[in-house]
Design a protein around this motif. Structure first.
Motif, PDB file in Angstrom:
ATOM      1  N   GLY A   1       0.816  -1.206   0.000  1.00 53.44           N
ATOM      2  CA  GLY A   1       0.000   0.000   0.000  1.00 53.44           C
ATOM      3  C   GLY A   1       0.847   1.252   0.000  1.00 53.44           C
ATOM      4  N   SER A   2       1.936   1.225  -0.744  1.00 52.56           N
ATOM      5  CA  SER A   2       2.936   2.289  -0.658  1.00 52.56           C
ATOM      6  C   SER A   2       2.684   3.424  -1.643  1.00 52.56           C
ATOM      7  CB  SER A   2       4.332   1.702  -0.925  1.00 52.56           C
ATOM      8  OG  SER A   2       5.302   2.734  -0.988  1.00 52.56           O
ATOM      9  N   PRO A   3       2.784   4.680  -1.176  1.00 59.53           N
ATOM     10  CA  PRO A   3       2.711   5.813  -2.088  1.00 59.53           C
ATOM     11  C   PRO A   3       4.048   6.093  -2.770  1.00 59.53           C
ATOM     12  CG  PRO A   3       2.995   6.614   0.135  1.00 59.53           C
ATOM     13  CD  PRO A   3       2.884   5.109   0.229  1.00 59.53           C
ATOM     14  N   GLY A   4       5.093   5.361  -2.372  1.00 64.58           N
ATOM     15  CA  GLY A   4       6.448   5.580  -2.871  1.00 64.58           C
ATOM     16  C   GLY A   4       7.413   5.588  -1.699  1.00 64.58           C
ATOM     17  N   THR A   5       8.685   5.633  -2.000  1.00 62.00           N
ATOM     18  CA  THR A   5       9.706   5.570  -0.950  1.00 62.00           C
ATOM     19  C   THR A   5      10.591   6.800  -0.890  1.00 62.00           C
ATOM     20  OG1 THR A   5      11.297   4.542  -2.444  1.00 62.00           O
ATOM     21  CG2 THR A   5       9.843   3.058  -1.204  1.00 62.00           C
ATOM     22  N   GLY A   6      10.434   7.694  -1.852  1.00 63.42           N
ATOM     23  CA  GLY A   6      11.354   8.815  -1.973  1.00 63.42           C
ATOM     24  C   GLY A   6      12.507   8.509  -2.902  1.00 63.42           C
ATOM     25  N   ALA A   7      12.575   7.271  -3.397  1.00 66.06           N
ATOM     26  CA  ALA A   7      13.630   6.869  -4.328  1.00 66.06           C
ATOM     27  C   ALA A   7      13.016   6.536  -5.681  1.00 66.06           C
ATOM     28  CB  ALA A   7      14.381   5.645  -3.793  1.00 66.06           C
ATOM     29  N   ARG A   8      13.791   6.713  -6.739  1.00 70.99           N
ATOM     30  CA  ARG A   8      13.296   6.400  -8.080  1.00 70.99           C
ATOM     31  C   ARG A   8      13.296   4.907  -8.361  1.00 70.99           C
ATOM     32  NH1 ARG A   8      16.176  10.921 -12.040  1.00 70.99           N
ATOM     33  NH2 ARG A   8      15.184  12.777 -11.102  1.00 70.99           N
ATOM     34  N   THR A   9      14.275   4.210  -7.807  1.00 69.86           N
ATOM     35  CA  THR A   9      14.430   2.787  -8.072  1.00 69.86           C
ATOM     36  C   THR A   9      14.885   2.070  -6.808  1.00 69.86           C
ATOM     37  OG1 THR A   9      16.768   2.990  -8.675  1.00 69.86           O
ATOM     38  CG2 THR A   9      15.150   3.282 -10.452  1.00 69.86           C
ATOM     39  N   VAL A  10      14.842   0.749  -6.846  1.00 63.48           N
ATOM     40  CA  VAL A  10      15.374  -0.045  -5.740  1.00 63.48           C
ATOM     41  C   VAL A  10      16.847   0.276  -5.507  1.00 63.48           C
ATOM     42  CG1 VAL A  10      16.021  -2.399  -5.079  1.00 63.48           C
ATOM     43  CG2 VAL A  10      13.709  -1.940  -5.893  1.00 63.48           C
ATOM     44  N   ALA A  11      17.606   0.455  -6.575  1.00 62.01           N
ATOM     45  CA  ALA A  11      19.024   0.797  -6.429  1.00 62.01           C
ATOM     46  C   ALA A  11      19.205   2.085  -5.639  1.00 62.01           C
ATOM     47  CB  ALA A  11      19.675   0.916  -7.802  1.00 62.01           C
ATOM     48  N   GLY A  12      18.251   3.011  -5.798  1.00 60.31           N
ATOM     49  CA  GLY A  12      18.327   4.272  -5.087  1.00 60.31           C
ATOM     50  C   GLY A  12      18.149   4.152  -3.587  1.00 60.31           C
ATOM     51  N   LEU A  13      17.606   3.022  -3.125  1.00 58.90           N
ATOM     52  CA  LEU A  13      17.468   2.786  -1.690  1.00 58.90           C
ATOM     53  C   LEU A  13      18.804   2.434  -1.045  1.00 58.90           C
ATOM     54  CD1 LEU A  13      14.176   0.667  -1.623  1.00 58.90           C
ATOM     55  CD2 LEU A  13      14.434   3.099  -1.088  1.00 58.90           C
ATOM     56  N   ARG A  14      19.755   1.993  -1.852  1.00 62.52           N
ATOM     57  CA  ARG A  14      21.109   1.643  -1.377  1.00 62.52           C
ATOM     58  C   ARG A  14      21.041   0.641  -0.213  1.00 62.52           C
ATOM     59  NH1 ARG A  14      24.289   6.763   0.122  1.00 62.52           N
ATOM     60  NH2 ARG A  14      22.305   7.328   1.093  1.00 62.52           N
ATOM     61  N   THR A  15      20.372  -0.468  -0.494  1.00 64.26           N
ATOM     62  CA  THR A  15      20.238  -1.509   0.516  1.00 64.26           C
ATOM     63  C   THR A  15      20.634  -2.853  -0.069  1.00 64.26           C
ATOM     64  OG1 THR A  15      18.683  -2.649   1.985  1.00 64.26           O
ATOM     65  CG2 THR A  15      17.798  -1.846  -0.100  1.00 64.26           C
ATOM     66  N   HIS A  16      21.135  -3.732   0.799  1.00 62.65           N
ATOM     67  CA  HIS A  16      21.445  -5.104   0.391  1.00 62.65           C
ATOM     68  C   HIS A  16      20.243  -6.025   0.599  1.00 62.65           C
ATOM     69  CE1 HIS A  16      25.621  -4.091  -0.241  1.00 62.65           C
ATOM     70  NE2 HIS A  16      25.714  -3.608   0.990  1.00 62.65           N
ATOM     71  N   ALA A  17      19.184  -5.504   1.220  1.00 62.34           N
ATOM     72  CA  ALA A  17      17.991  -6.319   1.460  1.00 62.34           C
ATOM     73  C   ALA A  17      17.245  -6.575   0.158  1.00 62.34           C
ATOM     74  CB  ALA A  17      17.077  -5.604   2.450  1.00 62.34           C
ATOM     75  N   ARG A  18      16.526  -7.687   0.116  1.00 61.10           N
ATOM     76  CA  ARG A  18      15.602  -7.916  -0.990  1.00 61.10           C
ATOM     77  C   ARG A  18      14.418  -6.973  -0.802  1.00 61.10           C
ATOM     78  NH1 ARG A  18      14.585 -14.338  -1.001  1.00 61.10           N
ATOM     79  NH2 ARG A  18      13.857 -13.755   1.074  1.00 61.10           N
ATOM     80  N   VAL A  19      14.004  -6.324  -1.869  1.00 61.31           N
ATOM     81  CA  VAL A  19      12.906  -5.359  -1.789  1.00 61.31           C
ATOM     82  C   VAL A  19      11.693  -5.914  -2.522  1.00 61.31           C
ATOM     83  CG1 VAL A  19      12.146  -3.004  -2.300  1.00 61.31           C
ATOM     84  CG2 VAL A  19      14.527  -3.430  -1.610  1.00 61.31           C
ATOM     85  N   TRP A  20      10.577  -5.983  -1.807  1.00 55.47           N
ATOM     86  CA  TRP A  20       9.324  -6.512  -2.336  1.00 55.47           C
ATOM     87  C   TRP A  20       8.275  -5.404  -2.316  1.00 55.47           C
ATOM     88  CZ3 TRP A  20       9.062 -11.983  -3.193  1.00 55.47           C
ATOM     89  CH2 TRP A  20      10.138 -12.724  -2.670  1.00 55.47           C
ATOM     90  N   ALA A  21       7.250  -5.550  -3.161  1.00 55.24           N
ATOM     91  CA  ALA A  21       6.164  -4.570  -3.167  1.00 55.24           C
ATOM     92  C   ALA A  21       4.868  -5.233  -3.607  1.00 55.24           C
ATOM     93  CB  ALA A  21       6.488  -3.399  -4.087  1.00 55.24           C
TER      94      ALA A  21
END
Length: 334
Positions: free
Chosen positions: A240-260
């Motif tokens: 239920g996300s309006p966005g994260t403030g990042a353009r892409t998963v790479a922009g989050l700069r995380t090693h975690a798996r990102v799901w949506a």
């Protein structure tokens, strides 16, 4: 719905200035009413007395039970103070929390609480729930229901010998749904260091083999997005996300798996996915997390509404449990 009007057959006069469409007027009235309720609730929060939080060092395996006891006592004291003040609703909410395992509790203002279901010192799989707007001590019951539903589902699905825990983290001041604050990352930026600190404490408590998954709902996904860099988690899940403030998963700069995921009945699908600088604030949260452009692992949430991702028996809850258990191959994709 009424019958359609016949098509116009000639030039029509321009609408009169100052005339408002009934639908637009009702919408504005609804917004004004909601904003008034939020303002009155915020004012009420500021007047409810409560003790300062129990002072204790970050919990360790040896001190965890004493931390729980100190926070339960603090919540019970807050309940008594709220009752004496005449706030029956807050007193009941505090009293309910006083019977649970709490890593943290602060009954002042809208309140904060970190509740634990299960035993994090022995857990192989830990889920941290990060809530969205309008979550406070007064509305905590619905947040607890989501955490309890997930814990029950995890317990049922976990393979023999796998221990699970759920942490319901109301560790920041959530914005009101009807407010300008909910359109910016300001509250998320304030919350991000606290969320990183929590995951660090859970890692210190849990066995070395434990997996930690963050399940981030609505504005909570903005918090997770701002905290992602340096966050010690295996999975970051945005629902239920309006966005994260990042353009892409790479922009989050995380090693975690990102799901949506986003359910078919979720109104957040109609929120514009923009990010723009206006005067002293940046408004909007950028790319839609379920879009291919963002790059998350998109999973099925069926017809879930905005508040329906943790509904028992739902496709969304089943997939959240599978992700938490590390069963990526069992997650059904959208």
């Amino acid at each position: 719905m009424g019958q359609a009007s016949p098509p116009a057959t000639g030039p029509q006069p321009p609408p009169r200035r100052g005339r408002r469409r009934p639908g637009r007027t009702r919408f504005r009235q609804a917004l004004l009413t909601a904003a008034t309720v939020v303002a009155l609730t915020a004012a009420a929060h500021s007047t409810v007395p409560a003790p300062p939080p129990a002072g204790h060092a970050p919990p360790t395996a040896a001190t965890l039970r004493s931390v729980y006891a100190a926070n339960r006592a603090n919540a019970a004291e807050a309940a008594a103070m709220a009752a004496a003040h005449g706030d029956v609703r807050r007193a009941a909410a505090d009293r309910a929390l006083a019977g649970r395992d709490l890593l943290a509790f602060d009954g002042r203002g809208p309140g904060r609480a970190t509740e634990v279901l299960g035993e994090p010192r022995r857990a192989d799989r830990i889920a941290v729930l990060v809530p969205g707007s309008d979550t406070s001590i007064d509305t905590y019951a619905r947040f607890h229901r989501a955490a309890a539903a997930l814990y029950d589902d995890l317990t049922r699905r976990a393979p023999a010998g796998t221990r699970v825990a759920v942490v319901a983290w109301l560790g920041y001041r959530t914005p009101a749904t009807v407010s300008t604050t909910v359109t910016t990352t300001a509250r998320a930026d304030e919350a991000a260091p606290r969320l990183r600190a929590l995951t660090g404490r859970l890692r210190a408590l849990a066995p070395a083999r434990a997996r930690v998954s963050l399940l981030c709902h609505s504005y909570g996904s903005v918090v997770c997005g701002r905290a992602a860099h340096g966050l010690d988690a295996d999975d970051i899940v945005l629902v239920g996300s309006p966005g994260t403030g990042a353009r892409t998963v790479a922009g989050l700069r995380t090693h975690a798996r990102v799901w949506a995921a986003r359910g078919g009945g979720d109104w957040v699908a109609h929120v514009p996915h923009v990010r723009a600088g206006l005067l002293l604030a940046t408004v909007g949260f950028g790319t839609d997390p379920v879009s291919p452009a963002f790059g998350a692992r998109v999973f099925d949430a069926a017809g879930a509404g905005h508040s329906g991702y943790f509904t028992p028996g739902s496709a969304a809850l089943a997939n959240l449990a599978r992700i938490t258990l590390g069963e990526a191959s069992e997650v059904t994709r959208a």
